[in-house]
Design a protein around this motif. Structure first.
Motif, short mmCIF file in Angstrom:
data_model
loop_
_atom_site.label_atom_id
_atom_site.label_comp_id
_atom_site.label_asym_id
_atom_site.label_seq_id
_atom_site.Cartn_x
_atom_site.Cartn_y
_atom_site.Cartn_z
N VAL A 1 0.83 -1.21 0.00
CA VAL A 1 0.00 0.00 0.00
C VAL A 1 0.86 1.25 0.00
O VAL A 1 1.79 1.39 0.80
CB VAL A 1 -0.93 0.01 1.23
N VAL A 2 0.49 2.17 -0.89
CA VAL A 2 1.12 3.48 -0.93
C VAL A 2 0.05 4.52 -0.61
O VAL A 2 -1.03 4.51 -1.21
CB VAL A 2 1.71 3.79 -2.32
N ILE A 3 0.33 5.40 0.34
CA ILE A 3 -0.59 6.48 0.66
C ILE A 3 0.06 7.81 0.31
O ILE A 3 1.27 7.96 0.36
CB ILE A 3 -1.02 6.48 2.14
N THR A 4 -0.79 8.77 -0.07
CA THR A 4 -0.30 10.11 -0.35
C THR A 4 -1.08 11.11 0.50
O THR A 4 -2.17 10.82 0.99
CB THR A 4 -0.47 10.49 -1.84
N GLY A 5 -0.52 12.30 0.65
CA GLY A 5 -1.17 13.36 1.40
C GLY A 5 -0.25 14.56 1.48
O GLY A 5 0.94 14.48 1.12
N PRO B 1 4.61 12.09 0.23
CA PRO B 1 3.92 13.38 0.34
C PRO B 1 3.70 14.02 -1.03
O PRO B 1 4.53 13.87 -1.93
CB PRO B 1 4.87 14.22 1.20
N GLY B 2 2.58 14.70 -1.17
CA GLY B 2 2.30 15.38 -2.42
C GLY B 2 0.89 15.91 -2.45
O GLY B 2 0.02 15.47 -1.69
N ASP B 3 0.66 16.85 -3.35
CA ASP B 3 -0.63 17.52 -3.51
C ASP B 3 -1.23 17.09 -4.84
O ASP B 3 -0.63 17.27 -5.90
CB ASP B 3 -0.40 19.04 -3.50
N ALA C 1 3.06 18.25 -11.08
CA ALA C 1 4.44 17.80 -10.89
C ALA C 1 4.53 16.84 -9.71
O ALA C 1 5.30 15.86 -9.75
CB ALA C 1 5.35 19.00 -10.66
N ASP C 2 3.76 17.09 -8.66
CA ASP C 2 3.72 16.17 -7.52
C ASP C 2 3.19 14.80 -7.95
O ASP C 2 3.70 13.75 -7.54
CB ASP C 2 2.83 16.72 -6.41
N LEU C 3 2.14 14.80 -8.78
CA LEU C 3 1.59 13.53 -9.25
C LEU C 3 2.61 12.75 -10.06
O LEU C 3 2.77 11.53 -9.88
CB LEU C 3 0.33 13.78 -10.09
N ASP C 4 3.34 13.43 -10.94
CA ASP C 4 4.39 12.76 -11.71
C ASP C 4 5.42 12.12 -10.77
O ASP C 4 5.84 10.97 -10.98
CB ASP C 4 5.08 13.76 -12.63
N ARG C 5 5.82 12.89 -9.76
CA ARG C 5 6.83 12.38 -8.82
C ARG C 5 6.30 11.19 -8.02
O ARG C 5 7.01 10.21 -7.79
CB ARG C 5 7.26 13.52 -7.88
N ILE D 1 -8.74 20.57 -5.99
CA ILE D 1 -8.45 19.30 -5.33
C ILE D 1 -9.47 18.23 -5.71
O ILE D 1 -9.11 17.12 -6.12
CB ILE D 1 -8.38 19.48 -3.80
N ASN D 2 -10.75 18.55 -5.62
CA ASN D 2 -11.78 17.53 -5.81
C ASN D 2 -11.99 17.16 -7.28
O ASN D 2 -12.24 15.99 -7.59
CB ASN D 2 -13.11 17.99 -5.21
N PHE D 3 -11.95 18.15 -8.17
CA PHE D 3 -12.22 17.89 -9.58
C PHE D 3 -10.92 17.75 -10.37
O PHE D 3 -10.61 16.68 -10.92
CB PHE D 3 -13.10 19.01 -10.15
N LYS D 4 -10.15 18.82 -10.44
CA LYS D 4 -8.88 18.75 -11.16
C LYS D 4 -7.98 17.66 -10.58
O LYS D 4 -7.34 16.89 -11.34
CB LYS D 4 -8.17 20.10 -11.09
N GLY D 5 -7.92 17.56 -9.26
CA GLY D 5 -7.07 16.55 -8.63
C GLY D 5 -7.48 15.14 -9.00
O GLY D 5 -6.64 14.27 -9.23
N THR D 6 -8.79 14.89 -9.05
CA THR D 6 -9.27 13.57 -9.44
C THR D 6 -8.92 13.28 -10.89
O THR D 6 -8.41 12.21 -11.24
CB THR D 6 -10.79 13.47 -9.23
N PHE D 7 -9.21 14.24 -11.77
CA PHE D 7 -8.95 14.04 -13.21
C PHE D 7 -7.49 13.70 -13.46
O PHE D 7 -7.17 12.70 -14.13
CB PHE D 7 -9.34 15.31 -13.97
N PHE D 8 -6.59 14.51 -12.94
CA PHE D 8 -5.18 14.30 -13.25
C PHE D 8 -4.54 13.19 -12.42
O PHE D 8 -3.53 12.61 -12.85
CB PHE D 8 -4.41 15.61 -13.12
N SER D 9 -5.13 12.85 -11.28
CA SER D 9 -4.64 11.67 -10.54
C SER D 9 -4.82 10.41 -11.36
O SER D 9 -4.00 9.49 -11.28
CB SER D 9 -5.37 11.53 -9.21
#
Length: 250
Positions: free
Chosen positions: A34-38, A59-61, A66-70, A111-119
């Protein structure tokens, strides 16, 4: 007992508390790595202690591409391809329509919309074919509730994304489904109140709003995530599990 996620790699965004943490703990018990982010490193460190072995915190937003890529590159380097992706990171911002600010709107949307799409988009090169993706919506996505207009709209967008993503990912056999909870006993109540007493009162009020007359436990929601993550739900594509104590139906 057979472990439903044995040798699977599962990533849980927003995994340091509440539903995300409960899900991460259950997945680890079911054999997943399991990997968790926050965004809060202290919370992540504490969560890893709770989850135990075979867990990793990055950690990441989710609103920062760029955080998602990392994040995904780190998962790839350490664990390989991803089998389960739980998109749980979100914020809960409430205010009357007349008083809602642009800053509040942007925070929710980012966070809720853009974050979901790009995650999901950024994860595509790192997902195994046949992977399971679960997006977290909310019962208010299809119910009018005062002070919830922007939040509800972001969660309705999440429900829509699951359908579109599923259609695009059929050739890779990647399933995208939605988990739609009602009120849940998580630290979110502390973010919309000023004191512990106010948080408990808000939780009680939300519980009374449900026909079940209580809020759900985070573990109850995690069990639904396990179903959607595992082969038990292999015939679910673009679907939804509603677990709301009867709010939408009764």
């Amino acid at each position: 007992m057979t472990q439903k996620l044995k040798n699977k790699v599962a990533v849980v965004t927003g995994g340091s508390s509440g539903i995300g943490l409960a899900t991460a703990k259950l997945f680890a018990q079911q054999g997943a790595q399991v990997v968790i982010t926050g965004r809060n490193t202290t919370n992540l460190d504490n969560a890893i202690v709770e989850i135990g072995a075979n867990s990793l915190a990055i950690p990441g937003d989710v609103a920062n591409l760029a955080d998602l890529d990392r994040i995904y590159q780190t998962v790839s380097d350490k664990l390989g391809k991803i089998d389960v992706l739980i998109i749980n990171a979100a914020v809960y911002v409430l205010a009357p329509l007349a008083n809602f600010t642009e800053e509040q709107f942007d925070k929710l949307s980012d966070i809720n919309f853009k974050g979901t799409f790009f995650s999901v988009q950024k994860a595509l090169p790192y997902l195994n074919d046949g992977a399971s993706i679960v997006l977290t919506s909310s019962v208010v996505a299809e119910k009018g509730v005062p002070n919830h207009s922007a939040y509800a709209a972001t969660k309705a967008a999440v429900r829509s994304l699951a359908r579109s993503f599923s259609a695009e990912l059929l050739d890779r056999r990647i399933r995208v489904n939605v988990l739609t909870p009602g009120p849940v006993d998580t630290p979110v109540f502390e973010t919309i109140t000023s004191t512990k007493a106010e948080a408990e009162a808000a939780k009680a009020g939300m519980g009374n709003f449900t026909p079940a007359k209580r809020v759900a436990s985070a573990h109850e929601i995690a069990e639904a995530n396990l179903y959607l993550a595992s082969d038990d739900s292999a015939f679910m594509i673009g679907g939804e599990i509603l677990i709301d104590g009867g709010i939408r139906s009764l």
